[in-house]
Design a protein around this motif. Structure first.
Motif, PDB file in Angstrom:
ATOM      1  N   ASP A 373     -40.634-118.461  29.174  1.00  0.00           N
ATOM      2  CA  ASP A 373     -40.320-117.378  29.356  1.00  0.00           C
ATOM      3  C   ASP A 373     -38.871-117.161  30.016  1.00  0.00           C
ATOM      4  OD1 ASP A 373     -40.675-114.682  29.938  1.00  0.00           O
ATOM      5  OD2 ASP A 373     -41.849-114.702  31.661  1.00  0.00           O
ATOM      6  N   GLY A 374     -37.794-116.591  29.199  1.00  0.00           N
ATOM      7  CA  GLY A 374     -36.882-116.364  29.793  1.00  0.00           C
ATOM      8  C   GLY A 374     -35.655-117.283  29.791  1.00  0.00           C
ATOM      9  N   ARG A 375     -36.097-118.449  29.210  1.00  0.00           N
ATOM     10  CA  ARG A 375     -34.915-119.539  28.864  1.00  0.00           C
ATOM     11  C   ARG A 375     -34.151-119.584  27.526  1.00  0.00           C
ATOM     12  NH1 ARG A 375     -38.598-122.233  32.787  1.00  0.00           N
ATOM     13  NH2 ARG A 375     -37.295-123.089  34.361  1.00  0.00           N
ATOM     14  N   ASP A 376     -33.261-120.164  27.353  1.00  0.00           N
ATOM     15  CA  ASP A 376     -32.629-120.279  26.009  1.00  0.00           C
ATOM     16  C   ASP A 376     -32.203-121.561  25.706  1.00  0.00           C
ATOM     17  OD1 ASP A 376     -30.335-120.941  27.745  1.00  0.00           O
ATOM     18  OD2 ASP A 376     -29.202-118.958  27.648  1.00  0.00           O
ATOM     19  N   GLY A 432     -30.686-119.316  37.630  1.00  0.00           N
ATOM     20  CA  GLY A 432     -29.190-119.657  38.211  1.00  0.00           C
ATOM     21  C   GLY A 432     -28.125-119.165  37.347  1.00  0.00           C
ATOM     22  N   ARG A 433     -28.399-118.337  36.080  1.00  0.00           N
ATOM     23  CA  ARG A 433     -27.383-118.086  35.274  1.00  0.00           C
ATOM     24  C   ARG A 433     -27.602-116.434  34.814  1.00  0.00           C
ATOM     25  NH1 ARG A 433     -28.396-121.034  30.068  1.00  0.00           N
ATOM     26  NH2 ARG A 433     -27.228-119.429  29.307  1.00  0.00           N
ATOM     27  N   ASN A 434     -26.545-115.746  34.787  1.00  0.00           N
ATOM     28  CA  ASN A 434     -26.489-114.390  34.359  1.00  0.00           C
ATOM     29  C   ASN A 434     -26.974-114.318  32.974  1.00  0.00           C
ATOM     30  OD1 ASN A 434     -25.951-113.213  36.740  1.00  0.00           O
ATOM     31  ND2 ASN A 434     -23.743-113.516  36.597  1.00  0.00           N
ATOM     32  N   ARG A 435     -27.518-113.379  32.325  1.00  0.00           N
ATOM     33  CA  ARG A 435     -27.864-113.344  30.993  1.00  0.00           C
ATOM     34  C   ARG A 435     -27.616-111.956  30.555  1.00  0.00           C
ATOM     35  NH1 ARG A 435     -31.216-118.346  30.238  1.00  0.00           N
ATOM     36  NH2 ARG A 435     -31.068-119.210  32.494  1.00  0.00           N
ATOM     37  N   ILE A 436     -27.728-111.859  29.168  1.00  0.00           N
ATOM     38  CA  ILE A 436     -27.397-110.716  28.321  1.00  0.00           C
ATOM     39  C   ILE A 436     -27.806-110.470  27.323  1.00  0.00           C
ATOM     40  CG2 ILE A 436     -25.077-111.364  27.558  1.00  0.00           C
ATOM     41  CD1 ILE A 436     -24.022-108.424  28.201  1.00  0.00           C
ATOM     42  N   GLY A 437     -28.452-109.434  26.863  1.00  0.00           N
ATOM     43  CA  GLY A 437     -29.114-109.201  25.376  1.00  0.00           C
ATOM     44  C   GLY A 437     -28.096-109.680  24.343  1.00  0.00           C
ATOM     45  N   VAL A 438     -28.605-110.055  23.095  1.00  0.00           N
ATOM     46  CA  VAL A 438     -27.750-110.578  21.955  1.00  0.00           C
ATOM     47  C   VAL A 438     -27.043-109.293  21.472  1.00  0.00           C
ATOM     48  CG1 VAL A 438     -27.747-111.750  19.828  1.00  0.00           C
ATOM     49  CG2 VAL A 438     -29.153-112.441  21.709  1.00  0.00           C
ATOM     50  N   CYS A 439     -28.028-108.462  20.926  1.00  0.00           N
ATOM     51  CA  CYS A 439     -26.985-107.282  20.273  1.00  0.00           C
ATOM     52  C   CYS A 439     -26.483-106.316  21.255  1.00  0.00           C
ATOM     53  CB  CYS A 439     -27.993-106.528  19.375  1.00  0.00           C
ATOM     54  SG  CYS A 439     -27.347-105.347  18.170  1.00  0.00           S
ATOM     55  N   SER A 440     -27.102-106.093  22.427  1.00  0.00           N
ATOM     56  CA  SER A 440     -26.640-104.848  23.364  1.00  0.00           C
ATOM     57  C   SER A 440     -25.521-105.558  24.062  1.00  0.00           C
ATOM     58  CB  SER A 440     -27.797-104.428  24.231  1.00  0.00           C
ATOM     59  OG  SER A 440     -28.342-105.570  25.051  1.00  0.00           O
ATOM     60  N   GLY A 441     -25.757-106.848  24.286  1.00  0.00           N
ATOM     61  CA  GLY A 441     -24.507-107.500  24.899  1.00  0.00           C
ATOM     62  C   GLY A 441     -23.172-107.620  24.138  1.00  0.00           C
ATOM     63  N   GLN A 442     -23.567-107.986  22.979  1.00  0.00           N
ATOM     64  CA  GLN A 442     -22.199-107.776  21.807  1.00  0.00           C
ATOM     65  C   GLN A 442     -21.610-106.383  21.594  1.00  0.00           C
ATOM     66  OE1 GLN A 442     -23.362-108.585  17.883  1.00  0.00           O
ATOM     67  NE2 GLN A 442     -21.390-108.456  16.960  1.00  0.00           N
ATOM     68  N   CYS A 443     -22.497-105.357  21.760  1.00  0.00           N
ATOM     69  CA  CYS A 443     -22.044-104.089  21.707  1.00  0.00           C
ATOM     70  C   CYS A 443     -21.321-103.484  22.929  1.00  0.00           C
ATOM     71  CB  CYS A 443     -23.190-103.102  21.196  1.00  0.00           C
ATOM     72  SG  CYS A 443     -23.925-103.475  19.569  1.00  0.00           S
ATOM     73  N   ALA A 444     -21.843-104.069  23.967  1.00  0.00           N
ATOM     74  CA  ALA A 444     -21.496-103.518  25.299  1.00  0.00           C
ATOM     75  C   ALA A 444     -20.119-104.175  25.815  1.00  0.00           C
ATOM     76  CB  ALA A 444     -22.094-103.962  26.398  1.00  0.00           C
ATOM     77  N   GLU A 445     -19.915-105.816  24.939  1.00  0.00           N
ATOM     78  CA  GLU A 445     -18.636-106.328  25.612  1.00  0.00           C
ATOM     79  C   GLU A 445     -17.748-106.649  24.516  1.00  0.00           C
ATOM     80  OE1 GLU A 445     -20.319-109.724  27.591  1.00  0.00           O
ATOM     81  OE2 GLU A 445     -20.957-108.567  29.375  1.00  0.00           O
ATOM     82  N   ARG A 446     -18.066-106.984  23.262  1.00  0.00           N
ATOM     83  CA  ARG A 446     -17.334-107.397  22.354  1.00  0.00           C
ATOM     84  C   ARG A 446     -17.165-106.407  20.827  1.00  0.00           C
ATOM     85  NH1 ARG A 446     -21.166-111.134  23.252  1.00  0.00           N
ATOM     86  NH2 ARG A 446     -21.795-111.183  21.264  1.00  0.00           N
ATOM     87  N   VAL A 447     -17.693-105.260  21.018  1.00  0.00           N
ATOM     88  CA  VAL A 447     -17.493-104.336  19.849  1.00  0.00           C
ATOM     89  C   VAL A 447     -16.583-103.206  20.267  1.00  0.00           C
ATOM     90  CG1 VAL A 447     -18.751-102.794  18.482  1.00  0.00           C
ATOM     91  CG2 VAL A 447     -19.722-105.043  18.696  1.00  0.00           C
ATOM     92  N   GLU A 448     -15.768-102.748  19.676  1.00  0.00           N
ATOM     93  CA  GLU A 448     -14.734-101.652  19.776  1.00  0.00           C
ATOM     94  C   GLU A 448     -14.655-100.908  18.465  1.00  0.00           C
ATOM     95  OE1 GLU A 448     -11.142-103.038  20.920  1.00  0.00           O
ATOM     96  OE2 GLU A 448     -11.875-103.791  22.835  1.00  0.00           O
ATOM     97  N   PRO A 449     -14.549 -99.492  18.662  1.00  0.00           N
ATOM     98  CA  PRO A 449     -14.108 -98.884  17.137  1.00  0.00           C
ATOM     99  C   PRO A 449     -13.083 -99.606  16.482  1.00  0.00           C
ATOM    100  CG  PRO A 449     -14.142 -97.362  19.286  1.00  0.00           C
ATOM    101  CD  PRO A 449     -14.110 -98.842  19.724  1.00  0.00           C
ATOM    102  N   GLY A 450     -13.466 -99.527  15.084  1.00  0.00           N
ATOM    103  CA  GLY A 450     -12.800-100.197  14.119  1.00  0.00           C
ATOM    104  C   GLY A 450     -13.321-101.634  13.607  1.00  0.00           C
ATOM    105  N   ASP A 451     -14.268-102.025  14.238  1.00  0.00           N
ATOM    106  CA  ASP A 451     -15.029-103.382  14.302  1.00  0.00           C
ATOM    107  C   ASP A 451     -16.109-102.886  13.198  1.00  0.00           C
ATOM    108  OD1 ASP A 451     -13.357-104.665  15.962  1.00  0.00           O
ATOM    109  OD2 ASP A 451     -14.787-104.707  17.746  1.00  0.00           O
ATOM    110  N   PHE A 452     -16.708-103.890  12.680  1.00  0.00           N
ATOM    111  CA  PHE A 452     -17.800-103.802  11.839  1.00  0.00           C
ATOM    112  C   PHE A 452     -19.052-104.572  12.179  1.00  0.00           C
ATOM    113  CE2 PHE A 452     -13.940-103.050   9.541  1.00  0.00           C
ATOM    114  CZ  PHE A 452     -14.116-101.817   8.495  1.00  0.00           C
ATOM    115  N   LEU A 453     -20.134-103.846  11.872  1.00  0.00           N
ATOM    116  CA  LEU A 453     -21.551-104.532  12.004  1.00  0.00           C
ATOM    117  C   LEU A 453     -22.339-104.339  10.835  1.00  0.00           C
ATOM    118  CD1 LEU A 453     -22.535-102.623  15.558  1.00  0.00           C
ATOM    119  CD2 LEU A 453     -21.570-105.297  15.153  1.00  0.00           C
TER     120      LEU A 453
END
Length: 617
Positions: A373-376, A432-453
């Motif tokens: 539960d909760g580990r990667d 002990g680590r900050n976690r972020i959702g895979v897709c929601s994290g990508q869209c929040a931090e690494r996706v900008e207008p002009g990128d493709f999904l």
């Protein structure tokens, strides 16, 4: 027998052609032709063709005993998001194309007592929540596991089960059906197949196996073939609307990526707009968009460093022999943010780690459950440092990155060639680590207008709005659960459809979390939305949720339901959806004078009528 012009209705040229063909035909081919011509004789009769009637009358009668020897295939599906239904429809079409008699139905629409009449049964079902059957399989599941279930000695069956190995009760509903059908005397004619989230290949193998088995049985008993092949000629499937699909996603350009929450909010909800221009993809309110995301590069790098691998190492990623550099494979191809028991079991064979072997031993189930539960994957390779393991061997124990599904929050009619999403960013701290959702994290931090999904349309037949514009609609969608209702109201505004609509929306704070506030207010003013009740849980000393607002309006809700209103719920299953369901039973008890069992039956009847639908996760 030889054809002569004098003893047949054929010309000299036709007779010569037939005399050359007939000696080359096998018995099976002759039977097929017999059925083929019988079909066209039937067609001539149905259109009143007198010549056809004369030919049919002259033809030898079909042996009724041979007809009865064929077996009808019944396909039942239990589907929450539509995957099981889509696979069931695929099997149904392939069987029809091969001339089999088939019946296709959701378990909800199938009369349970008719199970005694079924000959060959195919069950395709998902597992929901903690091993529960999907909503549209619940009644049939309960019947089959009750004392009312009949003996099924004459039934043959096979089960295809869909699930997710990261959950404890993986494919439990399918396993339960498989076991229960055998207990009732059914014969398993093809072994059950359990599919993880990447279900395409194992599901295709099960379908091929089923078809081969049924074809084999047909060949063994030619009496079956006589009737089966005379039912209908083979037809081509209807062409698909688009070539883009789950297995061939469309690369959609990001047009907008906006944060919806105001400054100071505890939440991060994003509004994404993607271009579908040139894709020929279409959708309806209630459908979802599948996105194939990428893992955070930093997480992949940390795993590579921990294992002393080289990022440029080439690894094979599938059975077809395709290869990728290790770093790219970990980012774009493999699931590395969730652990499963099967993965740990395979890792134990590679790692030679005593602590890991101990964790997997019988009697340590609770400890294992807590660990998963909760580990990667980074947690795992740090906690159970293996001896040297080549990356080429290690990646084979990882599962393929599954797509993420999001309810579509726009109407295609209102926004041609576009699709909008309302996405909550998942962030939390664990071990002990900050976690972020895979897709929601990508869209929040690494996706900008002009990128493709890479995306595809996921049809959801179990969350469809009424076609009758006069049907009253009650919608319950807190947070991002409001997405499909924005889509629905956009559609109604665009088409000018009238009819009563009532929305219950909730979130944390009025000032920062009232998603799409201006749009709801405009629709209220224009009459597209008849009523709206809101609940902001953190704006008062006592937390107020959507179910509390519903209870406050219990009399009106009951009146709407009695008028035939359809009720839709979208959002969190474990808390919100469960609480809303309990609130509905209280409303029925209070306003309708029903006891608890009668209230539950009322909601069950609504579900059977497609008036109570949920899109929960």
């Amino acid at each position: 027998m030889k054809f002569e012009v004098t003893n047949s209705p054929f010309s000299q040229e036709q007779a010569e052609l037939l005399n050359r063909l007939l000696p080359t035909l096998t018995e099976k081919q002759k039977i097929w032709l017999s059925g083929f011509f019988a079909h066209f004789e039937d067609a001539d009769v149905s259109t009143g063709d007198s010549a056809g009637q004369k030919q049919l009358a002259a033809a030898p009668p079909v042996d009724s005993a041979r007809q009865d020897a064929s077996r009808e295939v019944t396909i039942l599906f239990g589907s929450e998001t539509g995957n099981a239904q889509s696979l069931a429809e695929d099997v149904h079409q392939k069987l029809k194309d091969r001339g089999f008699q088939t019946t296709l139905s959701s378990m909800d629409d199938f009369k349970p007592k008719n199970i005694k009449k079924v000959q060959d049964l195919l069950i395709i079902t998902a597992t929901h929540g903690e091993g529960d059957p999907p909503d549209n399989a619940r009644s049939f599941y309960e019947f089959l596991n009750s004392r009312k279930a009949p003996k099924l000695e004459g039934l043959r069956f096979s089960v295809l089960s869909l699930g997710d190995q990261s959950y404890e009760f993986f494919c439990q509903t399918g396993k339960d059906f498989d076991k229960r059908l055998e207990e009732l005397g059914g014969e398993r004619f093809y072994a059950r197949v359990d599919c993880d989230v990447d279900f395409d290949e194992p599901a295709a193998a099960w379908i091929d196996g089923i078809l081969s088995k049924l074809e084999e049985d047909k060949a063994v008993n030619p009496a079956n073939e006589q009737k089966i092949l005379s039912i209908q000629p083979q037809t081509k499937s209807q062409p698909k609307l688009a070539d883009y699909s789950r297995t061939n996603p469309f690369k959609a350009e990001v047009i907008e990526n906006l944060k919806l929450n105001g400054r100071g909010s505890n939440k991060e909800t994003r509004h994404l707009e993607l271009s579908l221009e040139g894709s020929n993809l279409a959708f309806e309110p209630g459908d979802s968009l599948g996105i194939f995301p990428k893992n955070a590069p930093g997480l992949a790098d940390s795993i590579i460093n921990q294992m002393n691998w080289k990022p440029e190492d080439i690894v094979t990623i599938n059975k077809q022999g395709e290869t990728l550099p290790l770093r790219e494979a970990l980012i774009s191809h493999y699931e590395i943010t969730r652990l499963t028991k099967p993965m740990l079991t395979q890792a134990a064979q590679l790692f030679s780690n005593e602590r890991l072997n101990e964790l997997l031993k019988p009697g340590h189930e609770e400890e294992l459950r807590a660990y998963l539960d909760g580990r990667d994957l980074l947690d795992f390779v740090r906690d159970f440092s293996p001896k040297e393991v080549p990356s080429s061997e290690f990646v084979h124990i990882l599962r393929k990155m599954p797509p993420r599904l999001y309810s579509i929050s726009s109407s295609l009619k209102a926004n041609p060639d576009e699709v909008h999403l309302t996405m909550g960013t998942v962030r939390y701290k664990a071990f002990g680590r900050n976690r972020i959702g895979v897709c929601s994290g990508q869209c929040a931090e690494r996706v900008e207008p002009g990128d493709f999904l890479p995306v595809y349309i996921h049809r959801n037949p179990n969350f469809k709005f009424p076609s009758d514009p006069d049907t009253p609609i009650i919608m319950v969608g807190p947070g991002t659960g409001v997405a499909p209702f924005r889509s629905f109201l956009q559609e109604r505004e665009e088409t000018g459809v009238k009819g009563k609509t009532w929305l219950f929306f909730g979130d944390q704070h009025f000032k920062t979390d009232f998603l799409y506030q201006v749009e709801w207010q405009k629709w209220l003013k224009d009459g597209v939305l008849s009523k709206m009740d809101v609940a902001f849980s953190r704006d008062s000393a006592k937390k107020v949720y959507v179910q509390h607002r519903m209870l406050e309006k219990s009399r009106d809700i009951y009146q709407w339901l009695e008028e035939g209103a359809s009720l839709y719920i979208c959002g969190d299953e474990k808390n919100m959806a469960k609480d809303v369901h309990q609130t509905l039973t209280k409303i029925l008890e209070k306003e309708g004078g029903l006891n608890r069992e009668e209230a539950e039956n009322y909601l069950t009847d609504m579900r059977h009528q497609k008036r109570y639908q949920r899109d929960v996760y």
